[in-house]
Design a protein around this motif. Structure first.
Motif, mmCIF file in Angstrom:
data_model
loop_
_atom_site.group_PDB
_atom_site.id
_atom_site.type_symbol
_atom_site.label_atom_id
_atom_site.label_comp_id
_atom_site.label_asym_id
_atom_site.label_seq_id
_atom_site.Cartn_x
_atom_site.Cartn_y
_atom_site.Cartn_z
ATOM 1 N N ALA A 177 43.311 38.175 40.576
ATOM 2 C CA ALA A 177 42.390 38.433 39.469
ATOM 3 C C ALA A 177 42.744 39.728 38.748
ATOM 4 O O ALA A 177 42.705 39.807 37.512
ATOM 5 N N ALA A 178 43.102 40.773 39.511
ATOM 6 C CA ALA A 178 43.490 42.041 38.894
ATOM 7 C C ALA A 178 44.749 41.867 38.045
ATOM 8 O O ALA A 178 44.877 42.467 36.969
ATOM 9 N N ALA A 179 45.686 41.032 38.519
ATOM 10 C CA ALA A 179 46.904 40.782 37.750
ATOM 11 C C ALA A 179 46.579 40.056 36.447
ATOM 12 O O ALA A 179 47.142 40.375 35.389
ATOM 13 N N VAL A 180 45.673 39.086 36.504
ATOM 14 C CA VAL A 180 45.255 38.383 35.284
ATOM 15 C C VAL A 180 44.609 39.365 34.313
ATOM 16 O O VAL A 180 44.897 39.360 33.102
ATOM 17 N N TYR A 237 55.079 39.754 39.689
ATOM 18 C CA TYR A 237 54.185 40.470 38.789
ATOM 19 C C TYR A 237 53.153 41.273 39.575
ATOM 20 O O TYR A 237 52.867 42.438 39.245
ATOM 21 N N VAL A 238 52.581 40.699 40.628
ATOM 22 C CA VAL A 238 51.631 41.433 41.467
ATOM 23 C C VAL A 238 52.321 42.628 42.119
ATOM 24 O O VAL A 238 51.756 43.726 42.202
ATOM 25 N N VAL A 269 37.446 46.439 34.481
ATOM 26 C CA VAL A 269 36.768 46.436 35.777
ATOM 27 C C VAL A 269 35.288 46.092 35.596
ATOM 28 O O VAL A 269 34.707 45.353 36.399
ATOM 29 N N ARG A 270 34.687 46.613 34.514
ATOM 30 C CA ARG A 270 33.275 46.292 34.268
ATOM 31 C C ARG A 270 33.073 44.807 34.005
ATOM 32 O O ARG A 270 32.056 44.229 34.420
ATOM 33 N N TYR A 293 29.150 36.637 42.382
ATOM 34 C CA TYR A 293 30.600 36.464 42.279
ATOM 35 C C TYR A 293 31.046 36.751 40.855
ATOM 36 O O TYR A 293 30.472 36.223 39.895
ATOM 37 N N GLY A 294 32.060 37.615 40.728
ATOM 38 C CA GLY A 294 32.602 37.965 39.429
ATOM 39 C C GLY A 294 33.968 37.361 39.223
ATOM 40 O O GLY A 294 34.159 36.163 39.357
ATOM 41 N N TYR A 295 34.957 38.187 38.928
ATOM 42 C CA TYR A 295 36.320 37.728 38.711
ATOM 43 C C TYR A 295 37.139 38.050 39.963
ATOM 44 O O TYR A 295 37.749 39.114 40.089
#
Length: 366
Positions: A88-91, A190-191, A275-276, A297-299
């Motif tokens: 998710a952070a990579a996206v 990429y990650v 992040v928000r 649940y978020g991203y």
């Protein structure tokens, strides 16, 4: 092969209101150690560990045959669905760079989804309705990500895109394919480039194709092999980790995983607005599956209430031979990883694993 127990990378942390009587002296029991001891003494967990960034607590052994001491904060383990937070952070890195949009249709990047209305945002939030692929895979011949996606798409959708919430590893399988297309280097590379190297997570890695064993120091893992459930609890340390992919394939250490949570929520990977979004655009999931009341649940991340007030953000994961939970408490009150060397996603084992997370974060917040 490794089917049902791989299907849901479950959040393994929750509220546990454990009342400890005030101590009359400085020798009061350690509430975190107490939960680890219960995992071993009452739940039959071979080994358990909690690392809060300062202190490593362990119970049990790393190897039932030799009695070797439980590994410490630098011991390798499969993070299972904690991998989703990395993906998710990579996206979101690609979103922040203007290379994809959250409301882009996934079919714009993944030809197998051409004509589907599912968006990148819905994949991140687990609201796509795509069926779970993992119970459909023959894990002795897992095939490619495209092969695995084809198995899921041959099934009817669970619900229409955006109409409900339903945990599915297929969502993050697709996000891996999206990263492949947009980055041009593959989601693993990429990650590594955008997350592992900037945070100096030198002990975190993607297993190579065909690699079954864990590298470096690690505990043995024990569980019921879905390919042979009649054998009871056996050694299941060696698994086809490469094939778990963007939804569950990373290997890390408690120290590195804590550093990831601190880096993500501390603003070292993404702009503040990104992040928000990850923690603000959420769905209430309390009472669903094993998620406790008040969870959201978020991203690729979830919030879980703490017994001492507030919440923490993280994820968790299960494999037949391990469970992991933890994350970072809001307000910078601490970060913890709790790891067991067998599956503890239900009953008293889950309660005690949750209790160790809660006790560690609440102790840091005092």
């Amino acid at each position: 092969m490794y089917r049902k127990r791989l299907t849901t990378a479950l959040l393994l942390t929750t509220t546990l209101a454990v009342a400890f009587a005030p101590a009359a002296s400085a020798h009061r029991p350690d509430p975190v150690q107490r939960q680890l001891d219960l995992l071993v003494e009452r739940d039959g967990v071979p080994g358990a560990l909690a690392f809060d960034g300062r202190t490593t607590r362990t119970a049990g052994v790393a190897d039932r045959q030799t009695g070797r001491a439980m590994v410490g904060s630098d011991g390798k383990f499969r993070v299972a669905s904690n991998t989703k937070a990395f993906t998710a952070a990579a996206v979101m890195r690609l979103v922040a760079d203007g290379r994809i949009g959250l409301d882009d249709r996934a079919g714009s990047y993944v030809p197998q989804l051409a004509g589907h209305a599912v968006t990148v945002r819905q994949l991140l939030k687990q609201t796509s309705g795509l069926p779970e692929y993992t119970p459909l895979v023959d894990w002795s011949r897992p095939g490619t990500s495209e092969d695995q996606l084809a198995l899921a798409l041959a099934q009817p959708p669970v619900f229409g895109p955006g109409e409900d919430w339903g945990y599915s590893n297929t969502n993050y399988l697709v996000l891996g394919l999206v990263i492949d297309k947009v980055s041009g280097v593959g989601f693993r590379a990429y990650v590594e480039r955008e997350i592992l190297r900037p945070l100096r997570l030198r002990d975190t890695y993607w297993p190579a194709p065909g690699e079954l064993a864990l590298r470096g120091p690690h505990a043995r893992n024990y569980g019921v092999d879905p390919a042979d459930p009649g054998a009871g609890r056996v050694d299941v340390t060696d698994l086809p980790g490469h094939e778990f992919g963007a939804s569950g394939g990373l290997v890390s250490t408690p120290r590195d995983l804590n550093a990831f949570w601190d880096g993500l929520f501390g603003g070292r990977l993404l702009p503040g607005w990104a992040v928000r979004l990850m923690t603000g655009d959420t769905t209430g999931i309390g009472g669903r599956d094993v998620y406790p009341a008040g969870s959201r649940y978020g991203y690729g991340v979830a919030s879980v209430p703490l017994s001492c007030g507030g919440v923490y953000w993280g994820h968790g994961g299960d494999l037949p031979g391990s469970s992991v939970g933890g994350g970072r408490a809001a307000g910078g009150r601490g970060t913890v990883t709790v790891y067991t060397t067998t599956w503890t996603a239900e009953g008293e084992g889950l309660r005690h694993l949750r209790g160790a997370v809660d006790a560690a974060l609440c102790a840091r917040g005092r």
